[in-house]
Design an enzyme around this catalytic site. Sequence first.
Site, PDB file in Angstrom:
ATOM      1  N   CYS A  13       1.596 -11.901   5.551  1.00 35.64           N
ATOM      2  CA  CYS A  13       2.477 -12.046   6.934  1.00 35.64           C
ATOM      3  C   CYS A  13       3.089 -13.340   7.211  1.00 35.64           C
ATOM      4  CB  CYS A  13       1.825 -12.040   7.692  1.00 35.64           C
ATOM      5  SG  CYS A  13       2.527 -11.919   9.265  1.00 35.64           S
ATOM      6  N   ASP A  19       9.110  -1.128  -1.060  1.00 30.78           N
ATOM      7  CA  ASP A  19      11.548  -0.775  -1.154  1.00 30.78           C
ATOM      8  C   ASP A  19      10.397   0.343  -1.828  1.00 30.78           C
ATOM      9  OD1 ASP A  19      12.106  -3.048   0.085  1.00 30.78           O
ATOM     10  OD2 ASP A  19      13.883  -3.500  -1.165  1.00 30.78           O
TER      11      ASP A  19
HETATM   12  C1  LIG Z   1       7.078  -3.116  11.112  1.00 35.58           C
HETATM   13  C2  LIG Z   1       6.481  -4.148   9.297  1.00 35.58           C
HETATM   14  C3  LIG Z   1       4.663  -4.418  10.257  1.00 35.58           C
HETATM   15  C4  LIG Z   1       4.114  -4.750   8.915  1.00 35.58           C
HETATM   16  N1  LIG Z   1       2.667  -5.212   9.178  1.00 35.58           N
HETATM   17  C5  LIG Z   1       1.771  -5.734   7.742  1.00 35.58           C
HETATM   18  C6  LIG Z   1       0.366  -5.432   8.453  1.00 35.58           C
HETATM   19  O1  LIG Z   1       0.304  -5.718   9.503  1.00 35.58           O
HETATM   20  N2  LIG Z   1      -0.236  -6.038   6.640  1.00 35.58           N
HETATM   21  C7  LIG Z   1       0.326  -6.501   6.370  1.00 35.58           C
HETATM   22  O2  LIG Z   1      -0.150  -7.140   5.194  1.00 35.58           O
HETATM   23  N3  LIG Z   1       1.420  -5.952   5.368  1.00 35.58           N
HETATM   24  C8  LIG Z   1       2.509  -5.798   6.959  1.00 35.58           C
HETATM   25  N4  LIG Z   1       3.906  -5.687   6.548  1.00 35.58           N
HETATM   26  C9  LIG Z   1       4.534  -5.418   5.056  1.00 35.58           C
HETATM   27  C10 LIG Z   1       4.021  -4.244   4.587  1.00 35.58           C
HETATM   28  O3  LIG Z   1       3.069  -4.325   4.432  1.00 35.58           O
HETATM   29  C11 LIG Z   1       5.452  -4.112   3.167  1.00 35.58           C
HETATM   30  O4  LIG Z   1       4.552  -4.908   2.308  1.00 35.58           O
HETATM   31  C12 LIG Z   1       6.293  -4.467   3.226  1.00 35.58           C
HETATM   32  O5  LIG Z   1       7.020  -3.948   4.776  1.00 35.58           O
HETATM   33  C13 LIG Z   1       7.151  -4.525   1.917  1.00 35.58           C
HETATM   34  O6  LIG Z   1       6.540  -2.517   1.443  1.00 35.58           O
HETATM   35  P1  LIG Z   1       7.862  -1.806   1.753  1.00 35.58           P
HETATM   36  O7  LIG Z   1       9.114  -1.764   1.118  1.00 35.58           O
HETATM   37  O8  LIG Z   1       7.230  -0.164   1.334  1.00 35.58           O
HETATM   38  O9  LIG Z   1       7.483  -1.151   3.307  1.00 35.58           O
HETATM   39  C14 LIG Z   1       4.506  -4.870   7.676  1.00 35.58           C
HETATM   40  C15 LIG Z   1       5.279  -4.942   7.571  1.00 35.58           C
HETATM   41  C16 LIG Z   1       6.450  -4.370   8.027  1.00 35.58           C
HETATM   42  C17 LIG Z   1       8.141  -3.350   8.222  1.00 35.58           C
END
Ligand SMILES: Cc1cc2nc3c(=O)[nH]c(=O)nc-3n(C[C@H](O)[C@H](O)[C@H](O)COP(=O)(O)O)c2cc1C
Length: 317
Positions: A104, A206
Amino acid sequence: MKNSPLTIGNIALSSRALFAPMAGYSDLGARYLARLYGAGLTYSEMVSAKGLVYQNKETQKLLDKSEIETPFAAQLFASSPEYLFKAVKLLPSDIDIVDINMGCPAPKIVKNGEGSALLKDPLLAGELVAAAAEASDRPVTVKMRLGFEMGVFTADKVAREVEKAGAKAVTVHGRYREQMYAGQVDKDKIRAVKESVAIPVIANGDVRSVKDYETMLAATLADGVMIGRGALGNYKIFADILGKKVDRSEKENILLQIDFLKKEYPERIVVNLMKSHVSAYASGKPGLAKEIRDRVHHTTDLAELLSLVEVYFGGEK
Ligand SMILES: Cc1cc2nc3c(=O)[nH]c(=O)nc-3n(C[C@H](O)[C@H](O)[C@H](O)COP(=O)(O)O)c2cc1C
């Protein structure tokens, strides 16, 4: 290879594609849809270990899961092994996996030494895993980024330390903390983590299509892929990855999500949760997305939200 089982500790997952934890988005309703479409694992939103130890009701509620969410991972954030140990001891019995947040980027988390701050301290990362592993028999996993400062790659060291401490898998979001959510995902660096440990590595960042999923697996040699934003309003991606055909329209998905949430929460909360989700579904309608978002944003009750869903999503199958 792409659909052969991914096993975390003693838990075999039904798919290599997992639904990411996302605070404010991966609520019960979103996770219900992700599972319905075949996600191999769902996670709670990130939960404060301290909040659990102090028996904070809001914190505890984040661990509620639905019947179809088995297996289910609780994601905890902590910087103190003692608190984490106590928090894991207090987890409800229906939690199958304990995931520790080391990714995070939010300042309020980082300033407490939690989340991605742990990427600067591989030894503490290992101590946290050891504490969680000692507190219960559940597999412990870690979700991390590539490193804290841009270009300072520490994920391989952190992965080795947490593996030594007993972690059963690591997920790597292919960005540094400093990048937040901008810039390219570095698949070569995810692969470097994969090459430095023997436990399963799950690649993240992504992935928005089956093609992205396949490219991610091929480029990183990872054992699984975690999908976050690319699955919001697009849960079908999990079925597509499994080659399963599901004939349900977007409107039907939205209504399913609403009906599910109505069983769990008062209407006011359902409306609040669904505002962001309907906006996510709207991303698939380029010409209308902004208009839908604006109208949904001002909605105050469920009847109004349902009529907007009918207007914008009603006409299609
Ligand atoms: C709005 C939001 C909230 C997120 N909350 C968490 C979380 O609570 N715990 C965590 O490990 N990652 C959190 N992430 C990160 C996502 O799990 C992920 O690693 C990141 O969005 C990249 O993956 P993606 O491109 O598939 O979204 C969050 C991302 C977003 C956009």
